[in-house]
Design a protein around this motif. Structure first.
Motif, short mmCIF file in Angstrom:
data_model
loop_
_atom_site.label_atom_id
_atom_site.label_comp_id
_atom_site.label_asym_id
_atom_site.label_seq_id
_atom_site.Cartn_x
_atom_site.Cartn_y
_atom_site.Cartn_z
N PRO A 1 0.80 -1.23 0.00
CA PRO A 1 0.00 0.00 0.00
C PRO A 1 0.83 1.27 0.00
N SER B 1 -6.26 -0.71 -0.13
CA SER B 1 -6.35 -0.38 1.30
C SER B 1 -7.26 -1.34 2.05
N GLN C 1 -5.00 -3.48 4.89
CA GLN C 1 -5.09 -3.00 6.27
C GLN C 1 -5.18 -4.15 7.27
N SER D 1 -4.25 4.87 5.35
CA SER D 1 -4.07 3.50 4.90
C SER D 1 -3.79 3.36 3.41
N ASN D 2 -3.76 4.45 2.66
CA ASN D 2 -3.27 4.32 1.29
C ASN D 2 -2.15 5.31 1.04
N ALA E 1 0.51 4.36 2.10
CA ALA E 1 0.59 4.23 3.55
C ALA E 1 2.01 4.01 4.04
N TRP F 1 -13.46 1.91 4.06
CA TRP F 1 -12.53 0.79 4.01
C TRP F 1 -12.95 -0.23 5.08
#
Length: 502
Positions: A41, A50, A54, A158-159, A161, A492
């Motif tokens: 990511p 993502s 995650q 989270s992206n 990331a 997400w």
């Protein structure tokens, strides 16, 4: 990078993969819009990446339910020097990677250094980072050349990331990701499934991040490009969860005994991303012509069908958000093709095709594009619609030779600096000196009220220079099995606390 069906843990898994996904108690199948083209990511800003990664890759910080930054792999919030230039971050001890090694500051240091070199968000602030040091076995220190208020939000996102890998696997390309998350990646059969299983060596994060229970034995992410197929699979019980569904399916899902709708309201904003690096859209009058021609109401209605699923709203953040402002929105939803034609004449437009890159895997993208095409042709544009699958779009948008506009969307993010399109380092390459000066002031300011005032300037120049084109607000539809519990609605969705009710 496409990852082929691969054993990621041991030779024992290879035999299982060859025969198909492992059967286990507590297994859920999740329908996503397509196959992740990478499991790294750092190098991706795609939601589909993502959502999956995650679960097995973690960052120093994360967001809580109120979008506040809280520790994840960090042991606590950082100590920040009075001048705002030094962030000293304590690290959790005893955190295990999936390969059995223990995380320490050397792993974090190598990962953050790679983040500034390969991640779009990391590269966007690399010139503001004076240094990153491991100042103890369980401590990392980031030194800045100037204050940068969104730093912690970037470290939490989270992206693109800032995930933490073992130092030993750091490379330009990471083929086999090794993380610290509650689940581990064991197999990927392209276009069929991504298989995650419980990581028994997981240690829970600090309380503020929330417990990440491993109730499920296995999570399988199944790429299903067609939205109708995702809906039918949800209604038949094939999928326990389905992402990005057509709003036309809302009533059917509501009436189902098997499934129920999950409506995220408001979710985010579709936008036309503009190629500022080369091609037609480098001309301001061409950009203004596109902006003036688009009929936002018609585009949103075509995409979502019912006003309960969208709002024709030019503010980049809706009412109720701290960043909401009407600055510059007089240039939103002009819907005047004659005015657009005047801009084309000023630009000396010669009929060169305006290339719109889009996909039908997000069906609402395509529906907006079709309405936009008609309005743009009425204004005098020659329009070339390049309709491809989402994986191809994600690849082609990185090549500025191949498009003038591509269609995408974003959730409303807690920090405007997380919107990569504002930065000259993004794939769009919007590099306006006045905008850069505004952005520098915005990211250096720490006072919330002052930041809101500067943000109004940023929104204004986004409209005046047509840095990007927001279409409106929309509510996203997902769906879940009525028997599935523990999944918090989110752009997400995460499944580490999920369970199947009897």
């Amino acid at each position: 990078m496409t990852i082929r069906a691969t054993c990621l843990l041991s030779s024992a898994v290879i035999a299982l993969v060859a025969a198909g996904p492992v059967s286990a108690q507590g297994v859920v199948d999740v329908a996503i819009i397509g196959d992740p083209d990478t499991f790294d990511p750092m190098i991706s800003t795609k939601d589909v990446v993502s959502i999956v990664t995650q679960h097995f890759l973690e960052t120093l910080y994360t967001f809580d339910a109120s979008w506040d930054v809280v520790p994840l792999l960090a042991a606590d919030m950082p100590q920040i020097s009075e001048d705002g230039l030094t962030y000293t971050i304590p690290l959790r001890e005893g955190v295990s990677f999936h390969d059995g090694s223990t995380m320490d500051s050397a792993d974090v240091l190598s990962s953050l250094q790679r983040w500034t070199e390969v991640a779009s968000r990391g590269m966007g602030i690399a010139d503001k980072i004076a240094g990153i040091e491991a100042t103890g076995p369980a401590e990392i220190t980031i030194s800045l050349s100037e204050p940068y208020s969104p730093l912690l939000s970037l470290l939490a996102f989270s992206n693109s990331a800032a995930v933490v890998y073992p130092e030993e696997i750091i490379a330009d390309q990471i083929e086999t990701p090794v993380g610290t998350g509650p689940y581990q990646l064991v197999a990927h059969e392209p276009d069929q499934y991504v298989q995650l299983t419980r990581f028994d060596g997981y240690t829970q994060p600090p309380e503020a991040a929330g417990e990440r229970r491993q109730t499920l034995d296995e999570i399988r992410f199944v790429p299903v490009p067609d939205t109708n197929t995702r809906v039918e699979g949800l209604l038949s019980g094939q999928f326990a969860y389905a992402d990005s569904l057509s709003t036309e399916a809302y009533d059917r899902i509501s009436a189902s005994d098997v499934a129920e709708p999950v409506l995220l309201e408001p979710f985010g904003w579709p936008m036309f991303a503009v190629n500022h690096k080369q091609g037609l859209m480098t001309d301001l009058n061409i950009r203004r012509a596109v902006q003036a021609a688009l009929p936002h109401d018609d585009m949103l209605f075509a995409a979502f069908g019912d006003e309960k699923f969208f709002q024709t709203d030019g503010a980049l953040y809706p009412e109720g958000w701290a960043w909401h402002t009407e600055a510059g929105t007089d240039l939103y939803n002009i819907n005047d093709q004659e005015r657009a034609a005047e801009y084309l004449e000023q630009a000396g437009y010669d009929g060169q095709p305006l290339r719109i890159l889009t996909s039908r895997q997000y069906e609402f993208h395509y529906q907006m594009a079709e309405v936009a095409r008609m309005a743009l042709e009425m204004a005098g544009f020659t329009v070339q619609m390049d309709v491809v699958d989402w994986a191809t779009l994600a690849q082609n948008r990185d090549n500025p030779d191949l498009w003038d506009i591509y269609i995408t969307h974003s959730p409303f993010l807690p920090e405007p600096s997380l919107t990569s399109s504002f930065f000259a380092t993004s794939r769009e390459g919007w590099n306006n000196p006045e905008k850069e000066a505004i952005l520098d002031r915005f990211t250096a300011e720490t006072d919330p009220e002052a930041r809101r005032e500067i943000y109004a300037e940023l929104q204004t120049i986004t409209y005046e220079d047509v840095g990007l084109i927001k279409i409106g607000n929309f509510n996203a539809l997902q769906g879940k099995a009525r028997s599935l519990d523990g999944v918090t609605p989110s752009p997400w969705p995460a499944f580490w606390n999920a369970s199947i009710m009897e």
